[in-house]
Write a protein that holds these residues in place. Sequence first.
Motif, PDB file in Angstrom:
ATOM      1  N   HIS A  92       1.053  -1.131   0.167  1.00 58.00           N
ATOM      2  CA  HIS A  92       0.286   0.075   0.043  1.00 58.00           C
ATOM      3  C   HIS A  92       0.732   1.102   0.164  1.00 58.00           C
ATOM      4  CE1 HIS A  92      -3.858  -2.363   0.526  1.00 58.00           C
ATOM      5  NE2 HIS A  92      -3.855  -2.914   1.163  1.00 58.00           N
ATOM      6  N   SER A  93       1.903   1.163   0.879  1.00 58.32           N
ATOM      7  CA  SER A  93       3.139   2.857   0.884  1.00 58.32           C
ATOM      8  C   SER A  93       3.205   2.693  -0.988  1.00 58.32           C
ATOM      9  CB  SER A  93       4.493   2.402   1.545  1.00 58.32           C
ATOM     10  OG  SER A  93       3.667   2.053   3.166  1.00 58.32           O
ATOM     11  N   VAL A  94       3.614   1.821  -1.359  1.00 59.13           N
ATOM     12  CA  VAL A  94       3.972   1.607  -3.131  1.00 59.13           C
ATOM     13  C   VAL A  94       3.293   2.662  -3.879  1.00 59.13           C
ATOM     14  CG1 VAL A  94       5.201   0.428  -5.171  1.00 59.13           C
ATOM     15  CG2 VAL A  94       6.279   0.716  -3.042  1.00 59.13           C
ATOM     16  N   HIS A  95       2.069   2.024  -3.717  1.00 58.89           N
ATOM     17  CA  HIS A  95       0.902   1.820  -4.618  1.00 58.89           C
ATOM     18  C   HIS A  95       0.357   3.321  -3.914  1.00 58.89           C
ATOM     19  CE1 HIS A  95      -0.030  -1.278  -7.190  1.00 58.89           C
ATOM     20  NE2 HIS A  95       1.186  -1.889  -6.510  1.00 58.89           N
ATOM     21  N   GLU A  96       0.541   3.616  -2.920  1.00 56.10           N
ATOM     22  CA  GLU A  96      -0.545   5.399  -1.980  1.00 56.10           C
ATOM     23  C   GLU A  96       0.722   6.280  -2.014  1.00 56.10           C
ATOM     24  OE1 GLU A  96      -2.472   3.955   0.760  1.00 56.10           O
ATOM     25  OE2 GLU A  96      -3.443   2.617   0.439  1.00 56.10           O
ATOM     26  N   LYS A  97       1.712   6.034  -2.404  1.00 55.97           N
ATOM     27  CA  LYS A  97       2.860   7.597  -2.478  1.00 55.97           C
ATOM     28  C   LYS A  97       3.807   7.443  -3.176  1.00 55.97           C
ATOM     29  CE  LYS A  97       1.155   8.491   1.433  1.00 55.97           C
ATOM     30  NZ  LYS A  97       2.123   8.105   3.382  1.00 55.97           N
ATOM     31  N   ILE A  98       4.309   6.292  -3.641  1.00 60.79           N
ATOM     32  CA  ILE A  98       5.139   6.400  -4.855  1.00 60.79           C
ATOM     33  C   ILE A  98       4.648   6.226  -6.989  1.00 60.79           C
ATOM     34  CG2 ILE A  98       7.500   5.248  -5.749  1.00 60.79           C
ATOM     35  CD1 ILE A  98       7.908   4.084  -2.991  1.00 60.79           C
ATOM     36  N   PHE A  99       3.923   5.698  -5.814  1.00 56.82           N
ATOM     37  CA  PHE A  99       3.179   5.477  -7.845  1.00 56.82           C
ATOM     38  C   PHE A  99       1.994   6.369  -7.956  1.00 56.82           C
ATOM     39  CE2 PHE A  99       3.694  -0.074  -8.498  1.00 56.82           C
ATOM     40  CZ  PHE A  99       4.917   0.500  -8.060  1.00 56.82           C
ATOM     41  N   THR A 100       1.877   6.967  -7.276  1.00 54.55           N
ATOM     42  CA  THR A 100       1.066   8.100  -7.909  1.00 54.55           C
ATOM     43  C   THR A 100       1.405   9.261  -8.021  1.00 54.55           C
ATOM     44  OG1 THR A 100       0.631   8.991  -5.349  1.00 54.55           O
ATOM     45  CG2 THR A 100      -0.822   7.477  -6.017  1.00 54.55           C
ATOM     46  N   LEU A 101       2.686   9.590  -7.903  1.00 56.74           N
ATOM     47  CA  LEU A 101       3.604  10.271  -8.986  1.00 56.74           C
ATOM     48  C   LEU A 101       3.616  10.113  -9.611  1.00 56.74           C
ATOM     49  CD1 LEU A 101       6.558  10.050  -6.521  1.00 56.74           C
ATOM     50  CD2 LEU A 101       5.333  12.145  -6.629  1.00 56.74           C
ATOM     51  N   PRO A 102       3.437  11.278 -10.824  1.00 55.57           N
ATOM     52  CA  PRO A 102       4.040  11.101 -12.404  1.00 55.57           C
ATOM     53  C   PRO A 102       4.856  10.198 -12.772  1.00 55.57           C
ATOM     54  CG  PRO A 102       4.366  13.374 -11.969  1.00 55.57           C
ATOM     55  CD  PRO A 102       4.187  12.953 -10.429  1.00 55.57           C
ATOM     56  N   GLY A 103       4.256   9.758 -14.472  1.00 55.71           N
ATOM     57  CA  GLY A 103       4.715   8.659 -14.702  1.00 55.71           C
ATOM     58  C   GLY A 103       5.915   8.631 -15.268  1.00 55.71           C
ATOM     59  N   ASP A 104       6.653  10.332 -15.285  1.00 53.26           N
ATOM     60  CA  ASP A 104       8.041  10.005 -15.810  1.00 53.26           C
ATOM     61  C   ASP A 104       8.974  10.334 -14.919  1.00 53.26           C
ATOM     62  OD1 ASP A 104       7.254  12.673 -15.249  1.00 53.26           O
ATOM     63  OD2 ASP A 104       7.541  13.083 -16.810  1.00 53.26           O
ATOM     64  N   CYS A 105       8.443  10.323 -13.407  1.00 51.35           N
ATOM     65  CA  CYS A 105       9.302  10.924 -12.400  1.00 51.35           C
ATOM     66  C   CYS A 105      10.416   9.747 -12.287  1.00 51.35           C
ATOM     67  CB  CYS A 105       8.705  10.936 -11.255  1.00 51.35           C
ATOM     68  SG  CYS A 105       9.354  10.810  -9.485  1.00 51.35           S
ATOM     69  N   LEU A 106      11.309  10.044 -11.630  1.00 50.62           N
ATOM     70  CA  LEU A 106      13.270   9.485 -11.920  1.00 50.62           C
ATOM     71  C   LEU A 106      12.975   8.608 -10.466  1.00 50.62           C
ATOM     72  CD1 LEU A 106      15.157  11.642 -13.178  1.00 50.62           C
ATOM     73  CD2 LEU A 106      14.136   9.507 -14.582  1.00 50.62           C
ATOM     74  N   ILE A 107      13.032   7.256 -10.402  1.00 51.38           N
ATOM     75  CA  ILE A 107      13.262   6.527  -9.082  1.00 51.38           C
ATOM     76  C   ILE A 107      14.449   6.505  -9.518  1.00 51.38           C
ATOM     77  CG2 ILE A 107      12.619   4.553  -7.833  1.00 51.38           C
ATOM     78  CD1 ILE A 107      10.186   6.210  -8.263  1.00 51.38           C
ATOM     79  N   TYR A 108      15.130   6.979  -7.513  1.00 54.82           N
ATOM     80  CA  TYR A 108      16.402   6.705  -7.834  1.00 54.82           C
ATOM     81  C   TYR A 108      16.301   5.127  -6.419  1.00 54.82           C
ATOM     82  CZ  TYR A 108      18.026  10.344 -10.673  1.00 54.82           C
ATOM     83  OH  TYR A 108      18.246  10.781 -12.068  1.00 54.82           O
ATOM     84  N   PRO A 109      16.970   4.038  -6.751  1.00 56.45           N
ATOM     85  CA  PRO A 109      16.985   3.587  -5.564  1.00 56.45           C
ATOM     86  C   PRO A 109      18.031   3.195  -3.793  1.00 56.45           C
ATOM     87  CG  PRO A 109      17.316   1.872  -6.631  1.00 56.45           C
ATOM     88  CD  PRO A 109      17.330   3.329  -7.694  1.00 56.45           C
ATOM     89  N   ALA A 110      17.897   2.932  -2.864  1.00 57.58           N
ATOM     90  CA  ALA A 110      18.831   3.378  -1.743  1.00 57.58           C
ATOM     91  C   ALA A 110      20.328   1.704  -2.416  1.00 57.58           C
ATOM     92  CB  ALA A 110      18.457   2.955  -0.900  1.00 57.58           C
ATOM     93  N   HIS A 111      19.810   0.831  -3.348  1.00 59.32           N
ATOM     94  CA  HIS A 111      20.217  -0.227  -3.689  1.00 59.32           C
ATOM     95  C   HIS A 111      19.973  -1.127  -5.087  1.00 59.32           C
ATOM     96  CE1 HIS A 111      21.390  -1.152   0.492  1.00 59.32           C
ATOM     97  NE2 HIS A 111      19.958  -0.693   0.756  1.00 59.32           N
ATOM     98  N   ASP A 112      20.713  -1.412  -5.888  1.00 60.22           N
ATOM     99  CA  ASP A 112      20.697  -2.434  -7.365  1.00 60.22           C
ATOM    100  C   ASP A 112      21.711  -3.221  -6.864  1.00 60.22           C
ATOM    101  OD1 ASP A 112      19.141  -2.810  -9.617  1.00 60.22           O
ATOM    102  OD2 ASP A 112      21.338  -3.157 -10.540  1.00 60.22           O
ATOM    103  N   TYR A 113      21.199  -4.847  -7.307  1.00 64.17           N
ATOM    104  CA  TYR A 113      22.457  -5.650  -7.032  1.00 64.17           C
ATOM    105  C   TYR A 113      22.484  -6.411  -8.804  1.00 64.17           C
ATOM    106  CZ  TYR A 113      20.378  -5.363  -2.718  1.00 64.17           C
ATOM    107  OH  TYR A 113      20.265  -4.372  -1.084  1.00 64.17           O
ATOM    108  N   HIS A 114      22.031  -5.069  -9.814  1.00 65.15           N
ATOM    109  CA  HIS A 114      21.902  -5.965 -10.988  1.00 65.15           C
ATOM    110  C   HIS A 114      22.797  -5.075 -12.468  1.00 65.15           C
ATOM    111  CE1 HIS A 114      19.550  -9.477  -9.504  1.00 65.15           C
ATOM    112  NE2 HIS A 114      18.277  -8.328  -9.578  1.00 65.15           N
ATOM    113  N   GLY A 115      23.611  -4.136 -11.276  1.00 59.17           N
ATOM    114  CA  GLY A 115      24.295  -2.492 -12.878  1.00 59.17           C
ATOM    115  C   GLY A 115      23.528  -1.998 -13.187  1.00 59.17           C
ATOM    116  N   LEU A 116      21.972  -1.711 -12.429  1.00 56.52           N
ATOM    117  CA  LEU A 116      20.802  -0.337 -12.950  1.00 56.52           C
ATOM    118  C   LEU A 116      20.967   0.778 -12.171  1.00 56.52           C
ATOM    119  CD1 LEU A 116      17.804  -2.982 -13.851  1.00 56.52           C
ATOM    120  CD2 LEU A 116      20.231  -2.178 -15.353  1.00 56.52           C
ATOM    121  N   THR A 117      20.680   1.787 -12.307  1.00 57.96           N
ATOM    122  CA  THR A 117      21.016   3.297 -11.421  1.00 57.96           C
ATOM    123  C   THR A 117      19.557   3.998 -11.497  1.00 57.96           C
ATOM    124  OG1 THR A 117      21.276   4.277 -13.192  1.00 57.96           O
ATOM    125  CG2 THR A 117      23.301   3.522 -12.317  1.00 57.96           C
TER     126      THR A 117
END
Length: 295
Positions: free
Chosen positions: A217-242
Amino acid sequence: MFCGPWLWGVRKVPLLGVGLPIPGCRRERGLGVPLLDPAKRTEPRPGLRAAQGSGPGPRSHLCPVPRQMFEPKSCTYTYLLGDRESREALLIDPVLETAARDARLVKELGLRLLYAVNTHCHADHITGSGLLRSLLPGCQSVISRLSGAQADLHLEDGDSIRFGRFALETRASPGHTPGCVTFVLNDHSMAFTGDALLIRGCGRTDFQQGCAKTLYHSVHEKIFTLPGDCLIYPAHDYHGLTVSTVEEERTLNPRLTLSCEEFVKVMDNLNLPKPLQIDIAVPANMRCGVQTPPS
Protein backbone atom coordinates in the motif's frame (compact mmCIF):
# COMPACT_ATOMS: atom_id res chain seq x y z
CA MET A 1 19.58 14.64 -21.91
CA PHE A 2 21.43 16.55 -19.20
CA CYS A 3 19.16 19.13 -17.61
CA GLY A 4 20.91 19.66 -14.30
CA PRO A 5 22.57 22.78 -12.94
CA TRP A 6 26.06 23.82 -13.89
CA LEU A 7 28.18 24.05 -10.79
CA TRP A 8 30.15 27.27 -11.03
CA GLY A 9 33.30 27.95 -9.08
CA VAL A 10 34.76 24.55 -9.94
CA ARG A 11 34.69 24.17 -13.70
CA LYS A 12 32.23 25.63 -16.16
CA VAL A 13 31.08 22.24 -17.37
CA PRO A 14 28.03 20.16 -16.52
CA LEU A 15 28.84 17.87 -13.61
CA LEU A 16 28.25 14.36 -14.86
CA GLY A 17 27.87 11.94 -11.97
CA VAL A 18 29.79 8.71 -12.22
CA GLY A 19 28.97 6.02 -9.68
CA LEU A 20 31.60 3.46 -8.82
CA PRO A 21 31.54 0.49 -11.20
CA ILE A 22 29.76 -2.66 -10.12
CA PRO A 23 32.00 -5.64 -10.83
CA GLY A 24 30.58 -7.82 -13.59
CA CYS A 25 27.59 -5.53 -14.14
CA ARG A 26 26.65 -3.26 -17.01
CA ARG A 27 26.65 0.43 -16.10
CA GLU A 28 24.08 2.74 -17.56
CA ARG A 29 24.96 6.24 -18.67
CA GLY A 30 26.33 8.43 -15.88
CA LEU A 31 24.05 10.89 -14.15
CA GLY A 32 24.60 14.57 -13.40
CA VAL A 33 24.77 16.32 -10.06
CA PRO A 34 21.74 17.84 -8.35
CA LEU A 35 21.99 20.34 -5.66
CA LEU A 36 18.82 21.78 -2.81
CA ASP A 37 17.54 26.87 0.06
CA PRO A 38 17.01 26.62 3.65
CA ALA A 39 15.63 30.15 3.42
CA LYS A 40 14.04 32.00 6.31
CA ARG A 41 13.02 29.19 8.56
CA THR A 42 9.39 28.88 9.51
CA GLU A 43 9.49 25.11 9.87
CA PRO A 44 7.69 23.25 12.67
CA ARG A 45 11.01 21.92 13.98
CA PRO A 46 14.57 23.25 13.57
CA GLY A 47 15.97 22.57 10.12
CA LEU A 48 12.70 21.29 8.64
CA ARG A 49 9.83 22.87 6.79
CA ALA A 50 6.24 21.91 6.43
CA ALA A 51 5.34 21.33 2.78
CA GLN A 52 3.84 24.47 1.25
CA GLY A 53 0.63 23.71 -0.61
CA SER A 54 -0.67 20.35 -1.68
CA GLY A 55 0.67 20.22 -5.21
CA PRO A 56 4.13 20.02 -6.78
CA GLY A 57 6.14 23.10 -7.58
CA PRO A 58 6.77 24.12 -11.19
CA ARG A 59 9.34 22.06 -13.03
CA SER A 60 12.45 24.12 -13.64
CA HIS A 61 14.88 23.95 -16.53
CA LEU A 62 17.47 23.86 -13.74
CA CYS A 63 16.10 20.61 -12.36
CA PRO A 64 18.71 19.03 -10.10
CA VAL A 65 20.18 15.72 -11.24
CA PRO A 66 21.77 13.66 -8.46
CA ARG A 67 25.38 12.62 -8.16
CA GLN A 68 24.95 8.91 -7.63
CA MET A 69 27.72 7.06 -5.78
CA PHE A 70 28.08 3.36 -5.08
CA GLU A 71 29.28 1.32 -2.10
CA PRO A 72 30.06 -2.19 -3.39
CA LYS A 73 29.90 -4.31 -0.22
CA SER A 74 26.22 -3.59 0.47
CA CYS A 75 25.41 -2.41 -3.09
CA THR A 76 24.18 0.88 -1.62
CA TYR A 77 23.65 4.08 -3.58
CA THR A 78 24.41 7.39 -1.88
CA TYR A 79 23.07 10.56 -3.49
CA LEU A 80 24.56 14.04 -3.33
CA LEU A 81 22.20 16.92 -4.13
CA GLY A 82 23.05 20.61 -3.95
CA ASP A 83 22.25 24.08 -5.18
CA ARG A 84 24.82 25.88 -7.32
CA GLU A 85 23.83 29.35 -6.09
CA SER A 86 23.71 28.87 -2.32
CA ARG A 87 26.20 25.95 -2.37
CA GLU A 88 23.97 24.15 0.14
CA ALA A 89 23.78 20.37 -0.20
CA LEU A 90 22.63 17.14 1.38
CA LEU A 91 23.50 13.45 1.17
CA ILE A 92 20.95 10.65 1.11
CA ASP A 93 21.88 7.24 2.59
CA PRO A 94 25.62 7.70 3.24
CA VAL A 95 27.64 4.61 4.18
CA LEU A 96 30.33 4.55 6.87
CA GLU A 97 33.01 3.00 4.64
CA THR A 98 32.56 5.66 1.95
CA ALA A 99 31.82 8.70 4.14
CA ALA A 100 35.36 10.07 3.67
CA ARG A 101 34.92 9.81 -0.10
CA ASP A 102 31.62 11.70 0.11
CA ALA A 103 33.09 14.42 2.33
CA ARG A 104 36.01 14.84 -0.04
CA LEU A 105 33.64 15.29 -3.00
CA VAL A 106 31.57 17.85 -1.10
CA LYS A 107 34.72 19.87 -0.40
CA GLU A 108 36.03 19.52 -3.96
CA LEU A 109 32.77 20.89 -5.36
CA GLY A 110 32.78 23.81 -2.93
CA LEU A 111 29.52 22.76 -1.26
CA ARG A 112 28.29 23.15 2.32
CA LEU A 113 26.67 19.97 3.55
CA LEU A 114 23.59 20.72 5.64
CA TYR A 115 22.18 17.22 6.14
CA ALA A 116 23.13 13.55 6.05
CA VAL A 117 19.73 11.93 5.53
CA ASN A 118 18.73 8.29 5.89
CA THR A 119 15.67 6.79 4.23
CA HIS A 120 15.40 4.26 7.12
CA CYS A 121 17.40 2.37 9.72
CA HIS A 122 19.48 0.14 7.47
CA ALA A 123 20.33 -3.48 8.28
CA ASP A 124 23.02 -4.14 5.67
CA HIS A 125 25.46 -1.30 6.42
CA ILE A 126 26.30 1.28 9.06
CA THR A 127 25.27 4.81 8.15
CA GLY A 128 27.97 7.36 7.46
CA SER A 129 25.97 10.13 9.16
CA GLY A 130 28.00 10.14 12.37
CA LEU A 131 31.35 10.33 10.61
CA LEU A 132 30.12 13.03 8.23
CA ARG A 133 29.08 15.18 11.20
CA SER A 134 32.70 14.99 12.33
CA LEU A 135 34.27 15.48 8.91
CA LEU A 136 31.97 18.35 7.89
CA PRO A 137 31.03 20.46 10.94
CA GLY A 138 27.56 21.92 10.60
CA CYS A 139 26.15 18.79 8.97
CA GLN A 140 23.13 17.36 10.81
CA SER A 141 21.90 13.76 10.76
CA VAL A 142 18.27 13.22 9.74
CA ILE A 143 15.93 10.21 9.90
CA SER A 144 12.23 9.46 10.35
CA ARG A 145 10.90 9.72 13.90
CA LEU A 146 9.12 6.39 13.40
CA SER A 147 12.47 4.66 12.87
CA GLY A 148 13.10 5.00 16.60
CA ALA A 149 16.70 5.97 15.83
CA GLN A 150 18.60 8.89 17.31
CA ALA A 151 19.45 11.84 15.06
CA ASP A 152 19.83 15.60 15.13
CA LEU A 153 16.53 16.04 13.29
CA HIS A 154 13.53 13.74 13.05
CA LEU A 155 11.12 13.75 10.11
CA GLU A 156 7.37 13.33 9.98
CA ASP A 157 5.27 12.51 6.94
CA GLY A 158 4.86 15.73 4.94
CA ASP A 159 7.97 17.48 6.27
CA SER A 160 10.10 19.24 3.68
CA ILE A 161 13.90 19.52 3.75
CA ARG A 162 15.17 22.61 1.96
CA PHE A 163 18.58 23.28 0.45
CA GLY A 164 19.16 26.22 -1.84
CA ARG A 165 16.25 26.68 -4.24
CA PHE A 166 15.08 23.10 -3.86
CA ALA A 167 13.21 20.97 -1.35
CA LEU A 168 12.59 17.29 -0.69
CA GLU A 169 9.14 16.26 0.52
CA THR A 170 9.07 13.41 3.03
CA ARG A 171 6.56 10.67 2.21
CA ALA A 172 6.16 7.92 4.79
CA SER A 173 6.51 4.59 2.96
CA PRO A 174 6.63 1.91 5.69
CA GLY A 175 6.61 -1.83 5.11
CA HIS A 176 10.27 -2.73 4.69
CA THR A 177 10.62 -1.14 8.14
CA PRO A 178 8.10 1.01 10.06
CA GLY A 179 10.29 4.10 9.64
CA CYS A 180 10.92 4.01 5.88
CA VAL A 181 10.42 7.25 3.96
CA THR A 182 10.65 8.31 0.33
CA PHE A 183 12.05 11.73 -0.55
CA VAL A 184 10.36 13.48 -3.47
CA LEU A 185 11.79 16.58 -5.16
CA ASN A 186 9.35 19.46 -4.91
CA ASP A 187 8.58 19.48 -8.66
CA HIS A 188 7.90 15.71 -8.57
CA SER A 189 10.63 15.04 -11.16
CA MET A 190 12.50 12.50 -9.01
CA ALA A 191 12.01 10.33 -5.93
CA PHE A 192 14.55 8.66 -3.66
CA THR A 193 12.75 5.52 -2.54
CA GLY A 194 15.21 3.86 -0.18
CA ASP A 195 14.39 0.15 0.14
CA ALA A 196 10.64 0.58 -0.32
CA LEU A 197 10.88 0.46 -4.11
CA LEU A 198 13.86 -0.94 -6.00
CA ILE A 199 14.32 -1.26 -9.74
CA ARG A 200 12.07 -4.23 -10.65
CA GLY A 201 11.90 -5.20 -7.00
CA CYS A 202 11.33 -3.98 -3.46
CA GLY A 203 12.79 -4.30 0.01
CA ARG A 204 12.23 -7.48 2.01
CA THR A 205 9.67 -7.54 4.81
CA ASP A 206 10.75 -10.47 6.99
CA PHE A 207 12.66 -8.57 9.70
CA GLN A 208 12.73 -5.19 11.53
CA GLN A 209 8.94 -5.26 11.98
CA GLY A 210 8.40 -5.41 8.23
CA CYS A 211 4.94 -5.98 6.75
CA ALA A 212 4.32 -6.98 3.13
CA LYS A 213 0.76 -5.65 3.03
CA THR A 214 1.88 -2.29 4.43
CA LEU A 215 4.70 -2.06 1.89
CA TYR A 216 2.33 -2.82 -1.00
CA HIS A 217 0.00 0.00 0.00
CA SER A 218 2.89 2.38 0.66
CA VAL A 219 4.31 1.95 -2.83
CA HIS A 220 0.94 2.10 -4.58
CA GLU A 221 -0.35 5.09 -2.59
CA LYS A 222 2.81 7.16 -2.00
CA ILE A 223 5.06 6.41 -4.99
CA PHE A 224 2.95 5.08 -7.87
CA THR A 225 0.71 8.15 -7.57
CA LEU A 226 3.61 10.35 -8.72
CA PRO A 227 3.85 11.35 -12.42
CA GLY A 228 4.85 8.50 -14.70
CA ASP A 229 8.05 10.22 -15.81
CA CYS A 230 9.20 10.82 -12.23
CA LEU A 231 12.68 9.29 -11.90
CA ILE A 232 13.11 6.56 -9.29
CA TYR A 233 16.44 6.43 -7.47
CA PRO A 234 16.63 3.43 -5.07
CA ALA A 235 18.96 2.83 -2.13
CA HIS A 236 20.30 -0.40 -3.65
CA ASP A 237 20.70 -2.30 -6.89
CA TYR A 238 22.27 -5.70 -7.37
CA HIS A 239 22.17 -5.90 -11.18
CA GLY A 240 24.04 -2.82 -12.38
CA LEU A 241 20.96 -0.64 -12.93
CA THR A 242 20.94 2.96 -11.74
CA VAL A 243 17.57 4.61 -12.30
CA SER A 244 13.98 3.82 -13.30
CA THR A 245 10.69 5.73 -13.60
CA VAL A 246 7.34 5.51 -11.87
CA GLU A 247 5.69 4.32 -15.08
CA GLU A 248 8.27 1.58 -15.60
CA GLU A 249 7.80 0.23 -12.10
CA ARG A 250 4.00 0.56 -12.23
CA THR A 251 3.93 -1.61 -15.34
CA LEU A 252 7.06 -3.78 -15.20
CA ASN A 253 7.86 -4.46 -11.55
CA PRO A 254 7.25 -8.23 -11.25
CA ARG A 255 6.21 -8.02 -7.59
CA LEU A 256 4.27 -4.80 -7.40
CA THR A 257 2.15 -5.45 -10.49
CA LEU A 258 0.60 -8.36 -8.58
CA SER A 259 -2.53 -8.07 -6.47
CA CYS A 260 -1.93 -7.31 -2.80
CA GLU A 261 -2.77 -10.89 -1.84
CA GLU A 262 -0.35 -12.33 -4.42
CA PHE A 263 2.34 -9.88 -3.36
CA VAL A 264 2.04 -10.93 0.29
CA LYS A 265 2.40 -14.60 -0.68
CA VAL A 266 5.53 -13.89 -2.71
CA MET A 267 7.11 -11.83 0.07
CA ASP A 268 6.27 -14.43 2.71
CA ASN A 269 8.09 -17.12 0.74
CA LEU A 270 11.34 -15.43 -0.31
CA ASN A 271 13.37 -17.41 2.28
CA LEU A 272 16.32 -15.04 2.10
CA PRO A 273 19.36 -15.27 4.40
CA LYS A 274 19.61 -12.45 6.90
CA PRO A 275 21.92 -9.54 5.98
CA LEU A 276 25.51 -10.25 6.95
CA GLN A 277 25.93 -7.04 8.94
CA ILE A 278 22.49 -6.87 10.58
CA ASP A 279 23.70 -7.63 14.12
CA ILE A 280 26.23 -4.81 13.91
CA ALA A 281 24.46 -2.37 11.61
CA VAL A 282 21.07 -2.09 13.29
CA PRO A 283 22.35 -1.25 16.82
CA ALA A 284 24.80 1.29 15.33
CA ASN A 285 22.14 2.83 13.11
CA MET A 286 19.75 3.21 16.03
CA ARG A 287 22.34 5.75 17.20
CA CYS A 288 22.19 7.37 13.76
CA GLY A 289 24.51 10.32 13.49
CA VAL A 290 25.66 10.29 17.10
CA GLN A 291 27.74 7.12 17.28
CA THR A 292 31.41 7.67 18.02
CA PRO A 293 33.26 7.76 14.68
CA PRO A 294 36.08 5.23 14.29
CA SER A 295 39.53 6.58 15.10
